[in-house]
Design a protein around this motif. Structure first.
Motif, PDB file in Angstrom:
ATOM      1  N   ILE A   1     -56.822 -22.871  37.886  1.00 17.45           N
ATOM      2  CA  ILE A   1     -56.661 -23.030  36.442  1.00 17.45           C
ATOM      3  C   ILE A   1     -56.536 -24.522  36.163  1.00 17.45           C
ATOM      4  O   ILE A   1     -55.541 -25.153  36.506  1.00 17.45           O
ATOM      5  N   GLU A   2     -57.564 -25.072  35.560  1.00 21.35           N
ATOM      6  CA  GLU A   2     -57.656 -26.515  35.318  1.00 21.35           C
ATOM      7  C   GLU A   2     -57.221 -26.836  33.896  1.00 21.35           C
ATOM      8  O   GLU A   2     -57.913 -26.492  32.934  1.00 21.35           O
ATOM      9  N   ASP A   3     -56.071 -27.474  33.764  1.00 21.85           N
ATOM     10  CA  ASP A   3     -55.560 -27.901  32.461  1.00 21.85           C
ATOM     11  C   ASP A   3     -56.055 -29.321  32.198  1.00 21.85           C
ATOM     12  O   ASP A   3     -55.621 -30.269  32.840  1.00 21.85           O
ATOM     13  N   ASP A   4     -56.961 -29.457  31.237  1.00 22.01           N
ATOM     14  CA  ASP A   4     -57.564 -30.758  30.923  1.00 22.01           C
ATOM     15  C   ASP A   4     -57.002 -31.272  29.599  1.00 22.01           C
ATOM     16  O   ASP A   4     -57.752 -31.684  28.722  1.00 22.01           O
ATOM     17  N   TYR A   5     -55.661 -31.260  29.479  1.00 18.69           N
ATOM     18  CA  TYR A   5     -54.994 -31.449  28.185  1.00 18.69           C
ATOM     19  C   TYR A   5     -55.343 -32.764  27.504  1.00 18.69           C
ATOM     20  O   TYR A   5     -55.351 -32.848  26.279  1.00 18.69           O
ATOM     21  N   ASP A   6     -55.598 -33.851  28.245  1.00 17.03           N
ATOM     22  CA  ASP A   6     -56.005 -35.111  27.601  1.00 17.03           C
ATOM     23  C   ASP A   6     -57.081 -35.800  28.420  1.00 17.03           C
ATOM     24  O   ASP A   6     -57.123 -37.022  28.521  1.00 17.03           O
ATOM     25  N   GLY A   7     -57.981 -34.992  28.988  1.00 15.98           N
ATOM     26  CA  GLY A   7     -59.022 -35.531  29.857  1.00 15.98           C
ATOM     27  C   GLY A   7     -59.962 -36.510  29.173  1.00 15.98           C
ATOM     28  O   GLY A   7     -60.609 -37.326  29.833  1.00 15.98           O
ATOM     29  N   GLU A   8     -60.043 -36.446  27.830  1.00 19.28           N
ATOM     30  CA  GLU A   8     -60.903 -37.378  27.092  1.00 19.28           C
ATOM     31  C   GLU A   8     -60.299 -38.780  27.004  1.00 19.28           C
ATOM     32  O   GLU A   8     -61.004 -39.735  26.659  1.00 19.28           O
ATOM     33  N   LEU A   9     -58.997 -38.899  27.301  1.00 18.56           N
ATOM     34  CA  LEU A   9     -58.276 -40.154  27.054  1.00 18.56           C
ATOM     35  C   LEU A   9     -58.139 -40.975  28.328  1.00 18.56           C
ATOM     36  O   LEU A   9     -57.062 -41.116  28.895  1.00 18.56           O
ATOM     37  N   ARG A  10     -59.238 -41.551  28.788  1.00 13.24           N
ATOM     38  CA  ARG A  10     -59.204 -42.452  29.936  1.00 13.24           C
ATOM     39  C   ARG A  10     -59.739 -43.793  29.485  1.00 13.24           C
ATOM     40  O   ARG A  10     -60.738 -43.878  28.769  1.00 13.24           O
ATOM     41  N   PHE A  11     -59.044 -44.863  29.936  1.00 10.24           N
ATOM     42  CA  PHE A  11     -59.341 -46.188  29.402  1.00 10.24           C
ATOM     43  C   PHE A  11     -59.989 -47.129  30.407  1.00 10.24           C
ATOM     44  O   PHE A  11     -60.592 -48.123  30.020  1.00 10.24           O
ATOM     45  N   ASP A  12     -59.834 -46.845  31.712  1.00  9.70           N
ATOM     46  CA  ASP A  12     -60.343 -47.785  32.706  1.00  9.70           C
ATOM     47  C   ASP A  12     -61.766 -47.465  33.132  1.00  9.70           C
ATOM     48  O   ASP A  12     -62.586 -48.350  33.365  1.00  9.70           O
ATOM     49  N   VAL A  13     -62.065 -46.173  33.269  1.00 10.42           N
ATOM     50  CA  VAL A  13     -63.399 -45.732  33.670  1.00 10.42           C
ATOM     51  C   VAL A  13     -63.804 -44.575  32.773  1.00 10.42           C
ATOM     52  O   VAL A  13     -63.041 -44.144  31.918  1.00 10.42           O
ATOM     53  N   ALA A  14     -65.008 -44.071  32.958  1.00 12.65           N
ATOM     54  CA  ALA A  14     -65.442 -42.903  32.197  1.00 12.65           C
ATOM     55  C   ALA A  14     -64.556 -41.712  32.552  1.00 12.65           C
ATOM     56  O   ALA A  14     -63.981 -41.658  33.645  1.00 12.65           O
ATOM     57  N   PRO A  15     -64.402 -40.741  31.630  1.00 12.43           N
ATOM     58  CA  PRO A  15     -63.614 -39.547  31.956  1.00 12.43           C
ATOM     59  C   PRO A  15     -64.057 -38.930  33.272  1.00 12.43           C
ATOM     60  O   PRO A  15     -65.251 -38.857  33.575  1.00 12.43           O
ATOM     61  N   LEU A  16     -63.087 -38.508  34.085  1.00 16.55           N
ATOM     62  CA  LEU A  16     -63.386 -38.001  35.418  1.00 16.55           C
ATOM     63  C   LEU A  16     -64.072 -36.641  35.358  1.00 16.55           C
ATOM     64  O   LEU A  16     -63.788 -35.836  34.465  1.00 16.55           O
ATOM     65  N   PRO A  17     -64.980 -36.353  36.313  1.00 11.49           N
ATOM     66  CA  PRO A  17     -65.649 -35.052  36.330  1.00 11.49           C
ATOM     67  C   PRO A  17     -64.639 -33.920  36.440  1.00 11.49           C
ATOM     68  O   PRO A  17     -63.564 -34.053  37.027  1.00 11.49           O
ATOM     69  N   LEU A  18     -64.999 -32.789  35.870  1.00 10.12           N
ATOM     70  CA  LEU A  18     -64.116 -31.633  35.853  1.00 10.12           C
ATOM     71  C   LEU A  18     -64.254 -30.794  37.109  1.00 10.12           C
ATOM     72  O   LEU A  18     -65.325 -30.722  37.716  1.00 10.12           O
ATOM     73  N   LEU A  19     -63.162 -30.135  37.477  1.00  8.60           N
ATOM     74  CA  LEU A  19     -63.235 -29.148  38.548  1.00  8.60           C
ATOM     75  C   LEU A  19     -64.226 -28.052  38.196  1.00  8.60           C
ATOM     76  O   LEU A  19     -64.909 -27.503  39.054  1.00  8.60           O
TER      77      LEU A  19
ATOM     78  N   LEU B   1     -59.337 -25.161  30.932  1.00  4.90           N
ATOM     79  CA  LEU B   1     -58.629 -25.010  29.659  1.00  4.90           C
ATOM     80  C   LEU B   1     -58.552 -26.346  28.937  1.00  4.90           C
ATOM     81  O   LEU B   1     -58.265 -27.374  29.550  1.00  4.90           O
ATOM     82  N   GLY B   2     -58.799 -26.323  27.639  1.00  3.85           N
ATOM     83  CA  GLY B   2     -58.677 -27.524  26.816  1.00  3.85           C
ATOM     84  C   GLY B   2     -58.011 -27.194  25.502  1.00  3.85           C
ATOM     85  O   GLY B   2     -57.876 -26.026  25.120  1.00  3.85           O
ATOM     86  N   THR B   3     -57.586 -28.226  24.776  1.00  2.40           N
ATOM     87  CA  THR B   3     -56.867 -28.020  23.520  1.00  2.40           C
ATOM     88  C   THR B   3     -57.122 -29.161  22.556  1.00  2.40           C
ATOM     89  O   THR B   3     -57.412 -30.294  22.977  1.00  2.40           O
ATOM     90  N   THR B   4     -57.002 -28.858  21.265  1.00  7.35           N
ATOM     91  CA  THR B   4     -57.087 -29.904  20.238  1.00  7.35           C
ATOM     92  C   THR B   4     -55.720 -30.501  19.918  1.00  7.35           C
ATOM     93  O   THR B   4     -55.627 -31.453  19.156  1.00  7.35           O
ATOM     94  N   SER B   5     -54.659 -29.951  20.494  1.00  2.00           N
ATOM     95  CA  SER B   5     -53.303 -30.375  20.126  1.00  2.00           C
ATOM     96  C   SER B   5     -53.017 -31.824  20.479  1.00  2.00           C
ATOM     97  O   SER B   5     -52.260 -32.492  19.781  1.00  2.00           O
ATOM     98  N   LYS B   6     -53.592 -32.316  21.582  1.00  2.00           N
ATOM     99  CA  LYS B   6     -53.284 -33.687  22.021  1.00  2.00           C
ATOM    100  C   LYS B   6     -54.281 -34.701  21.474  1.00  2.00           C
ATOM    101  O   LYS B   6     -53.940 -35.865  21.293  1.00  2.00           O
ATOM    102  N   ILE B   7     -55.519 -34.285  21.211  1.00  4.50           N
ATOM    103  CA  ILE B   7     -56.509 -35.239  20.707  1.00  4.50           C
ATOM    104  C   ILE B   7     -56.573 -35.250  19.181  1.00  4.50           C
ATOM    105  O   ILE B   7     -57.075 -36.211  18.590  1.00  4.50           O
TER     106      ILE B   7
END
Length: 447
Positions: A262-280, A291-297
């Motif tokens: 179960i992959e929780d990608d709660y703020d996976g869009e928010l990476r500043f040093d490199v491109a967002p990391l590939p998903l499991l 799993l993703g959510t709009t609550s954090k973004i």
């Protein structure tokens, strides 16, 4: 018993309410004889039509009964020990006047209010639904598929996306529909405790698995686990990323031992040093529920999230929704669709990444200049300052609150006995000006 002739409430309704209240509170009891409609009308100075209508309503509700040739009687006595009605009490949030730097609060003030209003107006133009959309609105699922492709590099079709009420809601559904009571679930330690409690409330056994600078340790996942819950892109709350080697090791174990990741990608869009990391989910779509959510973004207001999982998992979740009559609310889905359609979602994400990157740079620079160690990748909306003991952690939180700053303890994020201590600092929920004003005090507290 008095009636208000100036009220907008009809007199018959007022009378029925008063008699019902008297019976419910014991002023009238079962077996008491009521006056005739004519006699009561005369005593109250109203027409008999009023009293007759009130009696008819109470008779239909079962409060009174007419006995031929005898009169009208109260049928029901109030229950013994009738408790007073209690107000719903919400858990207290951060008191006004305090600066809230706890984890999980999004940058809601950064939302373009004009775009927000446009999205809600456009969403309201859609016709009301006549049937429940258990999988989610088709247009929402299409918007999420596009979002995942653009911002997370995950190429999935609309039919593979399942709308949810958010990450925790999705965990509740997986626990209730896919897993069974008594199943063993491995969770990150420290980790997201709402997910842990959702598993426990569903009757599952929870096995905490330690994390380090490369994320969860696959070699510590116990044999017999039916699922492993993790946040590989940005571990919550330590802030590390799962290494490629560990991703491969975890996937190989999941396939060999037949458990669900179960992959929780709660703020996976928010990476500043490199491109967002590939998903499991991109590496192993056959064993990963993403799993993703709009609550954090965006904001928790929408109550919208998504799940991308193997077909047997999504089918089981849909069957569970059919059996229980549950489904995520379509209102937030429609607003997200409009934000995506106009490009406002993409613009907000770009502003969000830029804003949080600058805030993180400001905090990390000030801390490191003062010799304060900082944990976590250059990503997300929080950082962790390690401390040497539980006592120091408590002292720092108490001192911060005394200075008007609410911080988050690292020990709060452990399912078992904490073996690490520190303070987690969330930097998205307040204004940048407030964060800047508090920076000197933060450095002093944590130095």
């Amino acid at each position: 018993m008095s009636l208000d002739r100036e009220s907008e409430v009809p007199l018959a309704v007022q009378l029925a309410d008063a008699l019902r209240e008297a019976a419910a509170h014991g002023h009238l009891r079962g077996g008491d004889r009521l006056p005739s409609t004519r006699a009561l009308a005369g005593r109250l100075g109203v027409s008999r039509t009023v009293t007759a209508a009130a009696y008819e309503q109470l008779h239909a509700e079962g409060w009174i009964v007419g006995r031929h040739g005898s009169g009208t009687y109260v049928t029901t006595s109030p229950p013994a020990g009738r408790p007073a009605r209690r107000a719903v009490v919400e858990r207290e949030g951060t008191p006004s006047g305090l600066l809230d730097l706890t984890l999980g609060v999004p940058w809601a003030e950064g939302l373009d209010r004009a775009a927000w209003r446009r999205a809600w107006r456009a969403a309201a133009d859609a016709a009301p639904l006549s049937t429940a959309q258990r999988a989610g609105l088709p247009e929402y699922r299409a918007a999420i598929a596009e979002h995942l492709l653009r911002h997370r590099g995950l190429d999935v079709g609309t039919e593979s996306v399942l709308a949810t009420g958010g990450t925790t809601a999705a965990v509740v559904e997986l626990a209730a529909a896919v897993l069974g009571r008594g199943d063993l679930v491995a969770v990150e330690e420290p980790g997201y405790q709402r997910a842990v409690e959702a598993f426990r409330c569903a009757g599952l056994r929870v096995a905490p698995v330690p994390v380090d600078g490369e994320g969860i340790r696959p070699d510590s996942v116990p044999r017999g686990a039916r699922a492993v819950y993790c946040s590989p892109a940005h571990q919550y709350p330590m802030g590390s990323r799962m290494s490629a080697a560990r991703r491969v090791e975890l996937v190989e174990r999941a396939r060999a031992e037949d458990f669900l990741l179960i992959e929780d990608d709660y703020d996976g869009e928010l990476r500043f040093d490199v491109a967002p990391l590939p998903l499991l989910a991109a590496l192993a779509p056959d064993v990963v529920a993403h799993l993703g959510t709009t609550s954090k973004i965006l904001t928790p207001t929408l109550g919208a999230g998504w799940m991308v999982a193997p077909e047997p998992v999504t089918t089981t979740v849909l069957e569970y929704r059919d059996r229980t009559g549950t489904r995520p609310s379509p209102a937030g889905q429609r607003v997200l669709v409009e934000l995506a359609r106009t490009g406002d979602l993409g613009r907000h994400l770009r502003r969000l990444r830029r804003e949080l990157s600058e805030r993180r740079t400001m905090l990390v620079g000030a801390f490191r200049e003062a010799g304060v160690p900082v944990l976590g990748d250059d990503a997300g909306a929080h950082l962790v300052v390690p401390l040497d003991s539980a006592g120091t952690e408590r002292d720092r939180l108490a001192a911060g609150r005394g200075d008007g700053i609410v911080l988050d303890s690292l020990s709060r994020h452990f399912a078992g006995v904490p073996d690490r201590h520190g303070v987690a600092v969330g930097y998205a929920g307040c204004s940048r000006a407030a964060l800047w004003d508090a920076l000197g005090e933060l450095v002093r507290l944590l130095r």
